[in-house]
Design a protein around this motif. Structure first.
Motif, PDB file in Angstrom:
ATOM      1  N   ASP A  57       0.993  -1.237   0.229  1.00  0.00           N
ATOM      2  CA  ASP A  57      -0.225   0.150   0.167  1.00  0.00           C
ATOM      3  C   ASP A  57       0.823   1.190   0.181  1.00  0.00           C
ATOM      4  N   GLY A  58       2.146   1.243  -0.014  1.00  0.00           N
ATOM      5  CA  GLY A  58       3.240   2.226   0.045  1.00  0.00           C
ATOM      6  C   GLY A  58       3.237   3.021   1.516  1.00  0.00           C
ATOM      7  N   LEU A  59       2.876   2.141   2.597  1.00  0.00           N
ATOM      8  CA  LEU A  59       2.876   2.963   3.828  1.00  0.00           C
ATOM      9  C   LEU A  59       4.122   2.639   4.431  1.00  0.00           C
ATOM     10  N   VAL A  60       4.627   1.429   3.906  1.00  0.00           N
ATOM     11  CA  VAL A  60       5.872   0.926   5.018  1.00  0.00           C
ATOM     12  C   VAL A  60       6.754   0.532   4.043  1.00  0.00           C
ATOM     13  N   THR A  61       8.046   0.930   4.290  1.00  0.00           N
ATOM     14  CA  THR A  61       9.383   0.485   3.792  1.00  0.00           C
ATOM     15  C   THR A  61       9.942  -0.600   4.511  1.00  0.00           C
ATOM     16  N   ILE A  62      10.319  -1.904   3.676  1.00  0.00           N
ATOM     17  CA  ILE A  62      10.755  -2.983   4.332  1.00  0.00           C
ATOM     18  C   ILE A  62      12.280  -2.923   3.900  1.00  0.00           C
ATOM     19  N   ILE A  63      13.264  -2.809   4.785  1.00  0.00           N
ATOM     20  CA  ILE A  63      14.552  -2.878   4.522  1.00  0.00           C
ATOM     21  C   ILE A  63      15.358  -3.970   4.941  1.00  0.00           C
ATOM     22  N   PRO A  64      15.928  -4.986   3.837  1.00  0.00           N
ATOM     23  CA  PRO A  64      16.639  -6.246   4.329  1.00  0.00           C
ATOM     24  C   PRO A  64      17.700  -5.943   5.504  1.00  0.00           C
ATOM     25  N   ASN A  65      17.608  -6.930   6.475  1.00  0.00           N
ATOM     26  CA  ASN A  65      18.293  -6.932   7.642  1.00  0.00           C
ATOM     27  C   ASN A  65      18.458  -5.493   8.639  1.00  0.00           C
ATOM     28  N   ARG A  66      17.424  -4.765   8.104  1.00  0.00           N
ATOM     29  CA  ARG A  66      17.068  -3.632   9.157  1.00  0.00           C
ATOM     30  C   ARG A  66      15.776  -3.657   9.756  1.00  0.00           C
ATOM     31  N   GLY A  67      14.676  -3.959   8.825  1.00  0.00           N
ATOM     32  CA  GLY A  67      13.397  -4.077   9.492  1.00  0.00           C
ATOM     33  C   GLY A  67      12.374  -3.181   8.566  1.00  0.00           C
ATOM     34  N   ALA A  68      11.278  -3.131   9.124  1.00  0.00           N
ATOM     35  CA  ALA A  68      10.267  -2.130   8.483  1.00  0.00           C
ATOM     36  C   ALA A  68       9.880  -0.789   9.144  1.00  0.00           C
ATOM     37  N   PHE A  69       9.779   0.162   8.507  1.00  0.00           N
ATOM     38  CA  PHE A  69       9.708   1.595   8.862  1.00  0.00           C
ATOM     39  C   PHE A  69       8.642   2.372   8.049  1.00  0.00           C
ATOM     40  N   VAL A  70       7.658   3.048   8.716  1.00  0.00           N
ATOM     41  CA  VAL A  70       6.742   3.836   8.277  1.00  0.00           C
ATOM     42  C   VAL A  70       7.537   4.934   7.164  1.00  0.00           C
ATOM     43  N   CYS A  71       6.839   4.737   6.078  1.00  0.00           N
ATOM     44  CA  CYS A  71       7.617   5.628   4.913  1.00  0.00           C
ATOM     45  C   CYS A  71       7.669   7.036   5.103  1.00  0.00           C
ATOM     46  N   GLN A  72       8.647   7.857   4.552  1.00  0.00           N
ATOM     47  CA  GLN A  72       8.884   9.153   4.769  1.00  0.00           C
ATOM     48  C   GLN A  72       8.796  10.027   3.411  1.00  0.00           C
ATOM     49  N   PRO A  73       7.620  10.237   3.027  1.00  0.00           N
ATOM     50  CA  PRO A  73       7.370  10.795   1.734  1.00  0.00           C
ATOM     51  C   PRO A  73       8.049  12.144   1.574  1.00  0.00           C
ATOM     52  N   SER A  74       8.631  12.535   0.529  1.00  0.00           N
ATOM     53  CA  SER A  74       9.265  13.985   0.367  1.00  0.00           C
ATOM     54  C   SER A  74       8.229  14.806  -0.067  1.00  0.00           C
ATOM     55  N   VAL A  75       8.677  16.029  -0.129  1.00  0.00           N
ATOM     56  CA  VAL A  75       7.718  17.112  -0.610  1.00  0.00           C
ATOM     57  C   VAL A  75       7.536  16.742  -2.147  1.00  0.00           C
ATOM     58  N   GLU A  76       8.526  16.378  -2.909  1.00  0.00           N
ATOM     59  CA  GLU A  76       8.388  16.206  -4.187  1.00  0.00           C
ATOM     60  C   GLU A  76       7.616  15.264  -4.619  1.00  0.00           C
TER      61      GLU A  76
END
Length: 225
Positions: A57-76
């Motif tokens: 859904d584009g709300l979370v970013t899953i980074i291998p070996n680090r975990g899941a984080f709430v996305c941080q959308p840029s102004v652009e």
């Protein structure tokens, strides 16, 4: 581990999504599997299902070996999302003006009525869900799987962007404006309906303060409590 009866992966998704929309769960917060499993009293496997859905859904970013984080959308990205939304929703509205059935007009009016009730009773959860749900329903009744899938992604991203950059305390984009759009569609008036939709989306975007993210991430447990 014995899981709490009735807590599904979708339940977890909705709780996280609502916490983001209500600005209790901020961009950059790490969604730790173990902590989520404890909060919801479910297995890590169920948490992983929920995180995978949130990533789609584009709300979370899953980074291998680090975990899941709430996305941080840029102004652009925020500006790009609303630019694309205007184009897609113009297409949807134009199609509906040419082909919508009476039954689907009734569905849209019923949805707007539910929005008015939620606003009158100040039910935040319903206000948030129904507000985005209106735009998704437009795509659904347009009978295009592509447009529906596109809008589902855009609505999810818009919810996160609005949670991050909203400069007011409003959670919704307005049942009155939605009602005007529905009536223009019901009349088969694409010119008016398109103008109303463009004005509506501009209104939503102007309530955003597209500057740097000012708030620091909140604690996960307190955000979901």
């Amino acid at each position: 581990m014995t899981e709490q009866t009735g807590v599904s992966a979708q339940d977890i998704v909705e709780r996280v999504w609502l916490s983001i929309a209500e600005r209790r769960l901020r961009p950059g917060v790490q969604l730790k599997e173990g902590q989520l499993a404890a909060i919801f009293d479910v297995s890590r496997a169920r948490v992983r299902q929920a995180l995978a859905a949130l990533e789609r859904d584009g709300l979370v970013t899953i980074i291998p070996n680090r975990g899941a984080f709430v996305c941080q959308p840029s102004v652009e990205e925020a500006r790009d999302v609303f630019f694309v939304r205007r184009a897609v929703e113009r297409c949807i509205v134009d199609r509906l003006c040419k082909s919508i059935s009476k039954a689907n007009v009734t569905r849209l009016r019923t949805h707007v009525a539910k929005e008015r009730t939620a606003n009158a009773q100040n039910i935040t959860t319903d206000i948030i869900k129904l507000s985005g749900g209106f735009h998704l329903l437009l795509a659904e009744v347009a009978s295009s799987d592509f447009l529906f899938a596109t809008m589902r992604d855009l609505i999810s991203r818009s919810s996160l962007i609005t949670a991050v950059y909203r400069n007011t305390n409003r959670f919704n984009c307005g049942p009155d404006e939605h009602a005007d759009i529905v009536e223009a569609i019901a009349r088969g008036d694409p010119e008016t309906a398109t103008k109303l939709m463009e004005h509506h989306l501009e209104h939503v975007e102007t309530e955003l303060d597209l500057s740097e993210i000012r708030d620091q991430p909140h604690d996960l447990k307190s955000a979901l409590a």
